[in-house]
Write an enzyme that holds these catalytic residues in place. Structure first.
Site, mmCIF file in Angstrom:
data_model
loop_
_atom_site.group_PDB
_atom_site.id
_atom_site.type_symbol
_atom_site.label_atom_id
_atom_site.label_comp_id
_atom_site.label_asym_id
_atom_site.label_seq_id
_atom_site.Cartn_x
_atom_site.Cartn_y
_atom_site.Cartn_z
ATOM 1 N N TYR A 279 0.830 -1.195 0.000
ATOM 2 C CA TYR A 279 0.000 0.000 0.000
ATOM 3 C C TYR A 279 0.874 1.258 0.000
ATOM 4 O O TYR A 279 1.701 1.459 0.889
ATOM 5 C CB TYR A 279 -0.856 -0.016 1.251
ATOM 6 C CG TYR A 279 -2.151 0.756 1.156
ATOM 7 C CD1 TYR A 279 -3.336 0.086 0.905
ATOM 8 C CD2 TYR A 279 -2.190 2.118 1.354
ATOM 9 C CE1 TYR A 279 -4.543 0.775 0.859
ATOM 10 C CE2 TYR A 279 -3.389 2.818 1.305
ATOM 11 C CZ TYR A 279 -4.560 2.127 1.046
ATOM 12 O OH TYR A 279 -5.745 2.810 0.996
ATOM 13 N N TYR A 327 -0.627 4.802 -10.521
ATOM 14 C CA TYR A 327 -1.593 3.998 -11.289
ATOM 15 C C TYR A 327 -3.014 4.499 -11.023
ATOM 16 O O TYR A 327 -3.640 5.106 -11.889
ATOM 17 C CB TYR A 327 -1.360 2.540 -10.907
ATOM 18 C CG TYR A 327 -2.479 1.532 -10.951
ATOM 19 C CD1 TYR A 327 -3.100 1.165 -12.148
ATOM 20 C CD2 TYR A 327 -2.863 0.864 -9.782
ATOM 21 C CE1 TYR A 327 -4.097 0.184 -12.151
ATOM 22 C CE2 TYR A 327 -3.837 -0.115 -9.785
ATOM 23 C CZ TYR A 327 -4.457 -0.442 -10.965
ATOM 24 O OH TYR A 327 -5.432 -1.410 -10.964
#
Ligand SMILES: [Zn+2]
Lengths: 382, 142
Positions: A279, A327
């Site tokens: 993460y 992304y």
């Protein structure tokens, strides 16, 4: 011991979906993931949802998809790591034959919608100690932790920037990534200041989009003939919630607890790990998680990323889809780390985008304000 | 008294504390310039924010004590983006996590220029009264 198998993964459309709701995106990701698994809605007997703008999200998604008497329902909200956390509950349920096909789903309209992660703004007595300070959350909270890390270990802003730079190198290989142009450390340092020591490129994107992961029992997986990507280890924990003052040690996250547990359950060591999806809500999030999961010594995360270990061609390919920094990041990024981990193990890609012969992946979720940590080890069975 | 109380009710546009439950005594004391924390008589655990139970031993309603109002900067950030309504004109402003001499940490504004602060800096508390019900602990560099 029976382990859930990742039979299908998918995203909804990403970045901007102005004509969709969070629920639309979660549902679209779900049907695409089922298609990926060669399964139908009719076969789904479990739903796990987090992060949606509803306080009974598993019921809502079940209704929306008109599921037929699902027996496994999960809506535990522990922020961005919820989806990793779900994997453990799904494993327990499957071990007791309580479910065969479970969809873990997420959807958001963080970018174009009006309701930006309202879950962080719940009214609670603790908020009286936080909101009047004006702290810009979440970036300011993570920034304070990063500042403490810099103080204790000599981590530099350049090293934090290195995480954004190497992540962008991966994003350049992913057509779905929002930002694909190369950046330098100076670009990061020169980008707009947000909450010191973070500049804009230290912070994740704000995107629309959803993701889904279909977990099936081993028996169902054999029926389907899908590649056996198993959930080999899962662990979750939390250190605090809304007030980072309550975080016991700002330079160590719950990953220091969940990493060893998940690794032990999976029977792996760090040398076995071929690819890590960690993460990255901020550059610091990924850096401290590398340390806490034990991929480098405590305090040496900065040097680790500076030496290129996590970039394409490095010893530990990390966030190979470009991460939340480049992304997409629709709010609860945890579902996307699972998706990418599975795809790397399936060998979905070609060229540099594919980590050669990847057999073991670590997917790690972080939620709240460095508050929750969940580690999943995925393994491709021979 | 722990620190001065300055009346900022007219100019404050930010969020204000909502005194309730175990927090009520804490916020009432701020109006008198006192910074309270809880210290359990049973096990000695010190804690903030105030709670109905002791996090060390589970004793109900641990007692309040008055802090000296001094401490050091455990860490801080400089917000360039306002995190709450009413903070727009303040940017860039410093928010710190202050470690009180008595142990607990507290999130607070520090009334200083961004380049004046560093981790470990000694600080002392003052109060900005922002409503009839509460004054915010705001720290100054010592
Ligand atoms: Zn006690």
């Amino acid at each position: 011991m029976s382990e859930p198998i990742v039979a299908g993964v998918a995203e909804s459309d990403l970045i901007e979906t102005p004509d969709r709701s969070w629920l639309d995106n979660a549902a679209i990701a779900t049907v695409r993931a089922l298609e990926d698994a060669d399964l139908t809605l009719e076969e789904v007997d479990g739903v796990a949802v987090a992060g949606g703008d509803d306080y009974m999200p598993a019921l809502l998604l079940s209704e929306y998809l008109d599921l037929d008497e699902p027996s496994f329902l999960e809506g535990t909200e522990i922020g961005g790591s919820s989806f990793e956390h779900f994997c453990g509950h799904v494993a327990d349920a499957m071990a007791r034959d309580r479910a065969d096909v479970v969809v873990i789903a997420y959807g958001s309209t963080s970018r174009t919608g009006s309701g930006r992660d309202r879950s962080l703004e719940v009214d609670h007595p603790v908020e009286s100690f936080v909101r009047p300070t004006g702290l810009f959350r979440p970036p300011g909270a993570y920034a304070m932790a990063a500042r403490r890390h810099m103080h204790e270990y000599g981590t530099t802003e350049e090293q934090l920037a290195e995480v954004a730079v190497s992540t962008r190198e991966w994003a350049a290989l992913n057509p779905k990534a929002e930002h694909r142009d190369p950046i330098t450390v100076d670009d990061v340092l020169d980008s707009r200041p947000i909450a010191e020591p973070f500049n804009m490129y230290d912070c994740c994107l704000v995107s629309d989009g959803g993701g889904a992961v279909v977990l099936v029992s081993e028996e169902k997986a054999r029926e389907l003939g899908v590649p056996e990507i198993s959930v080999a280890g899962v662990a979750s924990t939390t250190t605090h919630r809304g007030d980072v003052s309550e975080m016991p040690d700002m330079t160590t996250t719950g990953a220091a607890v969940t990493g060893p547990k998940a690794f032990k359950q999976a029977g792996i060591t760090h040398d076995d790990v071929d690819v890590a999806q960690l993460y990255d809500s901020f550059t610091y999030t990924a850096l401290v998680t590398l340390e806490d999961l034990g991929f480098c010594e405590k305090g040496e995360g900065g040097q680790f990323v500076e030496d290129g270990a996590t970039a394409p061609g490095g010893e530990l390919p990390m966030n190979t889809q470009g991460g939340g920094l480049s992304y997409c990041h629709p709010g609860h990024f945890g579902v996307f780390v699972l998706i990418e981990a599975a795809r790397q193990l399936r060998g979905d890609y070609t060229g540099q985008r594919q980590v050669d012969g990847a057999e073991v992946a670590v997917a790690h979720g972080t939620g709240g304000l460095l508050s929750s940590s969940s580690t999943v080890v995925l393994r491709r069975e021979a | 008294m722990t620190g001065d109380v300055e009346d900022r009710r007219e100019e404050w546009e930010g969020p204000v504390p909502v005194p309730n439950g175990a927090n009520a005594d804490f916020w009432a004391a701020t109006l008198e310039g006192e910074l309270l924390y809880q210290r359990c008589a049973e096990c000695g655990t010190s804690q903030l924010y105030p709670r109905a139970v002791c996090t060390g031993c589970g004793a109900v309603d641990p007692a309040f004590e008055v802090s000296e109002g001094t401490g050091t900067v455990y860490t801080y950030t400089v917000c360039h983006i306002p995190g709450e309504p009413g903070f727009k004109d303040r940017t860039p402003y410093v928010v710190a996590n202050v470690e009180l001499t008595e142990g607990p940490r507290l999130l607070a504004l520090v009334d200083c220029e961004p380049d004046e602060i560093e981790v470990g800096a000694p600080v002392g508390v003052t109060f900005w009264q922002v409503t009839d019900e509460a004054a915010l602990p705001v720290f100054e560099l010592r």
